[in-house]
Write a protein that holds these residues in place. Structure first.
Motif, mmCIF file in Angstrom:
data_model
loop_
_atom_site.group_PDB
_atom_site.id
_atom_site.type_symbol
_atom_site.label_atom_id
_atom_site.label_comp_id
_atom_site.label_asym_id
_atom_site.label_seq_id
_atom_site.Cartn_x
_atom_site.Cartn_y
_atom_site.Cartn_z
ATOM 1 N N SER A 33 0.835 -1.189 0.000
ATOM 2 C CA SER A 33 0.000 0.000 0.000
ATOM 3 C C SER A 33 0.873 1.244 0.000
ATOM 4 N N LEU A 34 0.326 2.342 -0.540
ATOM 5 C CA LEU A 34 0.993 3.641 -0.539
ATOM 6 C C LEU A 34 0.333 4.603 0.448
ATOM 7 N N LYS A 35 -0.468 4.078 1.360
ATOM 8 C CA LYS A 35 -1.237 4.924 2.261
ATOM 9 C C LYS A 35 -0.354 5.776 3.153
ATOM 10 N N TRP A 36 0.809 5.252 3.542
ATOM 11 C CA TRP A 36 1.658 6.002 4.454
ATOM 12 C C TRP A 36 2.382 7.138 3.737
ATOM 13 N N TYR A 37 2.594 6.984 2.431
ATOM 14 C CA TYR A 37 3.157 8.091 1.660
ATOM 15 C C TYR A 37 2.118 9.195 1.490
ATOM 16 N N ARG A 38 0.861 8.819 1.287
ATOM 17 C CA ARG A 38 -0.200 9.824 1.217
ATOM 18 C C ARG A 38 -0.383 10.513 2.566
ATOM 19 N N ALA A 39 -0.292 9.727 3.641
ATOM 20 C CA ALA A 39 -0.394 10.317 4.975
ATOM 21 C C ALA A 39 0.782 11.261 5.252
ATOM 22 N N ASP A 49 1.187 17.977 8.241
ATOM 23 C CA ASP A 49 1.710 19.348 8.268
ATOM 24 C C ASP A 49 2.936 19.485 9.161
ATOM 25 N N ALA A 50 2.980 18.732 10.252
ATOM 26 C CA ALA A 50 4.117 18.826 11.169
ATOM 27 C C ALA A 50 5.414 18.393 10.488
ATOM 28 N N VAL A 61 10.516 19.637 7.748
ATOM 29 C CA VAL A 61 11.408 19.509 6.585
ATOM 30 C C VAL A 61 11.786 20.891 6.060
ATOM 31 N N GLY A 62 10.811 21.786 5.968
ATOM 32 C CA GLY A 62 11.104 23.144 5.498
ATOM 33 C C GLY A 62 12.074 23.874 6.407
ATOM 34 N N PRO A 70 10.075 26.278 20.958
ATOM 35 C CA PRO A 70 8.901 25.423 20.724
ATOM 36 C C PRO A 70 8.351 25.498 19.306
ATOM 37 N N ASN A 71 8.641 26.589 18.592
ATOM 38 C CA ASN A 71 8.099 26.772 17.245
ATOM 39 C C ASN A 71 9.145 26.545 16.164
ATOM 40 N N SER A 72 10.254 25.907 16.501
ATOM 41 C CA SER A 72 11.321 25.679 15.520
ATOM 42 C C SER A 72 11.834 24.245 15.628
ATOM 43 N N THR A 73 10.935 23.301 15.466
ATOM 44 C CA THR A 73 11.299 21.887 15.548
ATOM 45 C C THR A 73 11.898 21.435 14.220
ATOM 46 N N THR A 74 13.121 20.928 14.268
ATOM 47 C CA THR A 74 13.760 20.425 13.060
ATOM 48 C C THR A 74 13.337 18.985 12.791
ATOM 49 N N LEU A 75 13.688 18.492 11.614
ATOM 50 C CA LEU A 75 13.287 17.136 11.231
ATOM 51 C C LEU A 75 13.884 16.067 12.146
ATOM 52 N N PRO A 76 15.176 16.091 12.474
ATOM 53 C CA PRO A 76 15.697 15.080 13.415
ATOM 54 C C PRO A 76 14.995 15.117 14.767
ATOM 55 N N MET A 77 14.671 16.308 15.262
ATOM 56 C CA MET A 77 13.966 16.412 16.531
ATOM 57 C C MET A 77 12.576 15.797 16.435
ATOM 58 N N LEU A 78 11.891 16.038 15.322
ATOM 59 C CA LEU A 78 10.553 15.475 15.141
ATOM 60 C C LEU A 78 10.603 13.955 15.044
#
Length: 291
Positions: free
Chosen positions: A49-55, A60-61, A66-67, A222-230
């Motif tokens: 399934s590709l459901k997790w790629y769609r999810a 948004d988090a 990533v951005g 609190p408003n600057s979570t990076t990808l490794p932290m997430l």
């Protein structure tokens, strides 16, 4: 059947290479395979399934993280390359100056200091400056960027300095004798010559910034979570299939960049060999005519 020494050596190298590749890439391949698993249980296969790629695309988090990580990594890499280039120029071209030992120490210290110590020191610095400069009190992307530049510039300096040492100073002196100023010599002669090291330092700094977790955890707000932290916080709550999908996307993108880089390197090497062969052929032809 008796194997000779060369055959045994080849077989031994093949076995070691196979074991190493399996050790390195089997976990990554397992992660990629289970990213297409329909089940929420990441270790139990049910259906493709590709459901997790769609999810993942609707999370948004993760998109925000990533951005933030990409922005900080690009800014850190650019600043680190600029600082590393200037520092390498000082180390190689200016032989003796006041405070040389301290300069070398401070430029390489972030490479040997534990990340926990660096993160804690930067946190105390930003807390102190927050009373004077409001931008440091929030501890957002700017503080993470400054922290990443602090240790990435040290690695960039080492990479660029290794290329600076190999440069032929006589070319720069010839350009100066012909009337070129210092700035023109740098941008026309030196910079193109060290450009491979500049690119390598940029990619290294970008990768280290994207990969950093410890230092960013100290200086991020609190408003600057990076990808490794997430990802780290998500894994602590339980491994999510979305993380597998995200990791697979990262592996795919990195593989494309690595493949393109390999193709360009091979083409450049073939072009050099072809040009060298043409030069040799021309020299042989000229020697034949002269004779």
């Amino acid at each position: 059947m008796i194997l000779n020494k060369n055959t045994k050596s080849t077989l031994f190298r093949f076995v070691i290479l196979t074991i190493t590749l399996i050790f390195l890439y089997l976990p990554i391949m397992t992660l990629v395979v289970y990213s297409f698993n329909e089940s929420k249980m990441v270790t139990v296969w049910t259906n493709f399934s590709l459901k997790w790629y769609r999810a993942l695309m609707n999370n948004d988090a993760i998109i925000t993280a990533v951005g933030i990580s990409m922005t900080i990594a690009v800014m850190s890499a650019i600043a680190s390359v600029i600082i590393g280039t200037l520092a390498a120029f000082v180390m190689v071209r200016i032989k003796k100056f006041t405070g040389e030992s301290a300069f070398l120490l401070f430029m390489t210290a972030p490479m040997i200091l534990p990340e926990v110590i660096t993160g804690l020191a930067l946190l105390l610095l930003f807390v102190t400056l927050g009373d004077i400069i409001p931008v440091f009190s929030d501890r957002g992307m700017i503080t993470i960027w400054i922290a990443h530049v602090t240790f990435c510039s040290a690695y960039a300096t080492v990479v660029i300095r290794s290329r600076f040492v190999e440069l032929d100073v006589s070319i720069e002196e010839a350009a100066k004798d012909l009337g070129a100023g210092p700035m023109k010599v740098f941008f026309v002669i030196i910079l193109p010559a060290i450009m491979p090291a500049e690119v390598a330092a940029f990619l290294l700094s970008f990768t280290m910034s994207m990969d950093d977790l410890v230092i960013a955890s100290f200086v991020a707000g609190p408003n600057s979570t990076t990808l490794p932290m997430l990802i780290f916080s998500s894994v602590r709550r339980g491994l999510s299939p979305e993380i597998n999908a995200l990791a697979s996307v990262i592996v795919f993108v990195v593989s494309i960049f690595a493949f393109v880089s390999w193709v360009l390197t091979v083409r450049k090497q073939k072009r050099k060999e072809r040009n060298a062969a043409m030069v040799k052929a021309a020299l042989r032809k000229e020697n034949t005519i002269t004779a």
